[in-house]
Design an enzyme around this catalytic site. Structure first.
Site, mmCIF file in Angstrom:
data_model
loop_
_atom_site.group_PDB
_atom_site.id
_atom_site.type_symbol
_atom_site.label_atom_id
_atom_site.label_comp_id
_atom_site.label_asym_id
_atom_site.label_seq_id
_atom_site.Cartn_x
_atom_site.Cartn_y
_atom_site.Cartn_z
ATOM 1 N N GLY A 142 0.819 -1.216 0.000
ATOM 2 C CA GLY A 142 0.000 0.000 0.000
ATOM 3 C C GLY A 142 0.853 1.265 0.000
ATOM 4 N N GLU A 174 2.817 -8.147 -1.482
ATOM 5 C CA GLU A 174 1.597 -8.783 -0.968
ATOM 6 C C GLU A 174 1.561 -10.278 -1.244
ATOM 7 O OE1 GLU A 174 1.734 -5.976 -2.726
ATOM 8 O OE2 GLU A 174 0.268 -4.503 -2.032
HETATM 9 N N1 DAK Z 1 2.496 -3.640 9.006
HETATM 10 C C1 DAK Z 1 2.670 -3.612 10.322
HETATM 11 N N2 DAK Z 1 3.868 -3.485 10.899
HETATM 12 C C2 DAK Z 1 4.933 -3.397 10.090
HETATM 13 C C3 DAK Z 1 4.813 -3.397 8.682
HETATM 14 C C4 DAK Z 1 3.510 -3.527 8.130
HETATM 15 N N3 DAK Z 1 3.274 -3.500 6.810
HETATM 16 N N4 DAK Z 1 6.052 -3.306 8.154
HETATM 17 C C5 DAK Z 1 6.881 -3.221 9.188
HETATM 18 N N5 DAK Z 1 6.235 -3.277 10.359
HETATM 19 C C6 DAK Z 1 6.776 -3.205 11.707
HETATM 20 C C7 DAK Z 1 7.483 -4.514 12.075
HETATM 21 O O1 DAK Z 1 6.555 -5.465 12.552
HETATM 22 C C8 DAK Z 1 8.417 -4.022 13.175
HETATM 23 O O2 DAK Z 1 7.667 -3.843 14.350
HETATM 24 P P1 DAK Z 1 8.264 -4.241 15.800
HETATM 25 O O3 DAK Z 1 8.623 -5.666 15.676
HETATM 26 O O4 DAK Z 1 9.460 -3.336 15.949
HETATM 27 O O5 DAK Z 1 7.149 -3.943 16.739
HETATM 28 C C9 DAK Z 1 8.824 -2.642 12.673
HETATM 29 O O6 DAK Z 1 7.817 -2.230 11.760
HETATM 30 C C10 DAK Z 1 10.158 -2.656 11.944
HETATM 31 O O7 DAK Z 1 10.127 -3.664 10.945
HETATM 32 P P2 DAK Z 1 11.236 -4.811 10.845
HETATM 33 O O8 DAK Z 1 11.804 -5.156 12.182
HETATM 34 O O9 DAK Z 1 10.661 -5.911 10.041
HETATM 35 O O10 DAK Z 1 12.378 -4.040 10.017
HETATM 36 P P3 DAK Z 1 13.331 -4.622 8.894
HETATM 37 O O11 DAK Z 1 14.248 -3.490 8.553
HETATM 38 O O12 DAK Z 1 13.952 -5.938 9.319
HETATM 39 O O13 DAK Z 1 12.414 -4.939 7.637
HETATM 40 C C11 DAK Z 1 10.681 -4.434 6.015
HETATM 41 C C12 DAK Z 1 11.713 -3.866 7.029
HETATM 42 C C13 DAK Z 1 9.857 -3.233 5.525
HETATM 43 C C14 DAK Z 1 11.408 -5.062 4.843
HETATM 44 C C15 DAK Z 1 9.801 -5.485 6.729
HETATM 45 O O14 DAK Z 1 9.277 -4.905 7.938
HETATM 46 C C16 DAK Z 1 8.642 -5.928 5.884
HETATM 47 O O15 DAK Z 1 8.811 -6.784 5.016
HETATM 48 N N6 DAK Z 1 7.452 -5.390 6.175
HETATM 49 C C17 DAK Z 1 6.234 -5.810 5.532
HETATM 50 C C18 DAK Z 1 6.124 -5.219 4.134
HETATM 51 C C19 DAK Z 1 4.894 -5.712 3.424
HETATM 52 O O16 DAK Z 1 4.678 -6.924 3.270
HETATM 53 N N7 DAK Z 1 4.058 -4.774 3.002
HETATM 54 C C20 DAK Z 1 2.819 -5.103 2.305
HETATM 55 C C21 DAK Z 1 1.704 -5.215 3.308
HETATM 56 S S1 DAK Z 1 0.188 -5.689 2.533
HETATM 57 C C22 DAK Z 1 -6.482 -2.445 0.683
HETATM 58 C C23 DAK Z 1 -5.575 -1.674 0.005
HETATM 59 C C24 DAK Z 1 -4.232 -1.877 0.146
HETATM 60 C C25 DAK Z 1 -3.755 -2.884 0.940
HETATM 61 C C26 DAK Z 1 -4.639 -3.649 1.650
HETATM 62 C C27 DAK Z 1 -6.004 -3.438 1.517
HETATM 63 N N8 DAK Z 1 -7.897 -2.260 0.520
HETATM 64 C C28 DAK Z 1 -8.313 -1.165 -0.357
HETATM 65 C C29 DAK Z 1 -8.831 -3.035 1.169
HETATM 66 C C30 DAK Z 1 -2.335 -3.077 1.069
HETATM 67 C C31 DAK Z 1 -1.800 -4.223 1.530
HETATM 68 C C32 DAK Z 1 -0.387 -4.228 1.910
HETATM 69 O O17 DAK Z 1 0.314 -3.255 1.818
#
Ligand code: DAK
Length: 251
Positions: free
Chosen positions: A110, A133
């Site tokens: 997002g 995603e």
């Molecule tokens: N959500 C929640 N928390 C998150 C997060 C996320 N997307 N990304 C990072 N964090 C949090 C981590 O849990 C961690 O929290 P603590 O453990 O410190 O409490 C903190 O941020 C730091 O992250 P990391 O420890 O993981 O840090 P790193 O440097 O090791 O890694 C990273 C950074 C960005 C590569 C990793 O955190 C990561 O892969 N994050 C997830 C990225 C991801 O998968 N994003 C896509 C999410 S799904 C919709 C429209 C849009 C969407 C949905 C619905 N509708 C219209 C209904 C969108 C969906 C998405 O975006």
């Protein structure tokens, strides 16, 4: 409007505003409430006559790491529908003033879609873009499968969306996903430079041009040309058109 999650600063003389996403600990993860706050702040700036161009930025480490996975993990189809997150994204699309995303660090899921809904993207050298995603068992839901191919073409969009891999700022620039890449410490300076140039033009002409370009993605050529013609004519109803053309003629 300032909250702890969102900081807004307005430069009145340049008629530009900077809206900073400020949930750095969560890497600016976009919960419903946070996205709603972003929209409310943008909407206020859109209605503020002292602002002609808006910069949207995050922290050094993250523009936004995507939707809040903690909240997403609990969702059901009906829950998603009831929450009307789509309505919020639709609202973002309605902002009339030019939006420049100044992206540093992660712009994922997002977060990448939020950058792509903006009208221009300026990336810091440390920026990373991706639609991860697929690794969560879902797919992009806020325009990633529609805006990304329009920017980079089918092949690169498929690669990014189906593998979930991240790309660097340089690669994003190479494939046409960002306008330019600048050193990290120059990001806001460069974004302000572009925003100031845009904000110094005729407000009406800028907004009419933005609207017309966006319509080109929704309309066929003839319909789009008719829309352009309408907006072109509206520019002749402004003081700025008369002033600027007279100034040119009078040297
Ligand atoms: N959500 C929640 N928390 C998150 C997060 C996320 N997307 N990304 C990072 N964090 C949090 C981590 O849990 C961690 O929290 P603590 O453990 O410190 O409490 C903190 O941020 C730091 O992250 P990391 O420890 O993981 O840090 P790193 O440097 O090791 O890694 C990273 C950074 C960005 C590569 C990793 O955190 C990561 O892969 N994050 C997830 C990225 C991801 O998968 N994003 C896509 C999410 S799904 C919709 C429209 C849009 C969407 C949905 C619905 N509708 C219209 C209904 C969108 C969906 C998405 O975006």
């Amino acid at each position: 409007m300032d909250s702890t999650n969102i900081l807004v600063s307005i430069n009145a003389s340049k008629k530009i505003a900077i809206l900073t996403l400020n949930r750095p600990k969560e890497l600016n993860a976009l919960s419903y409430d946070f996205l709603n706050e972003i929209f409310q702040a943008l909407d206020l700036l859109d209605k503020n006559e002292g602002v002609n161009c808006i910069i949207l930025t995050g922290s050094d480490r993250a523009f936004a790491a995507g939707a809040d996975i903690k909240a997403l993990a609990q969702q059901s189809p009906l829950g998603i529908w009831k929450m009307d997150m789509y309505g919020l994204w639709q609202n973002l699309k309605q902002i009339k003033k030019p939006l420049i995303a100044a992206v540093s660090g992660f712009a994922l899921g997002g977060g990448c879609e939020l950058a792509m809904i903006c009208d221009m993207i300026i990336a810091a050298e440390n920026a990373q873009f991706g639609q991860p995603e697929i690794k969560l068992g879902i797919m992009p839901g806020a325009g990633g499968t529609q805006r990304l191919p329009r920017l980079v073409g089918k092949l690169k969009a498929m690669e990014l969306v189906l593998t979930g891999t991240f790309i660097s700022a340089t690669e994003a620039y190479r494939i046409g996903m960002v306008n330019k890449v600048v050193p990290n410490e120059m990001l806001i300076f460069e974004a302000e430079k572009t925003a100031t140039l845009i904000a110094s033009q005729s407000t009406t002409a800028v907004q009419m041009a933005k609207e017309s370009i966006l319509k080109s993605f929704d309309m066929g050529l003839n319909e789009g040309l008719a829309f352009e013609r309408r907006n072109y004519m509206m520019c002749f109803d402004t003081e700025e058109q008369k002033e600027k053309m007279n100034a040119f003629l009078e040297k």
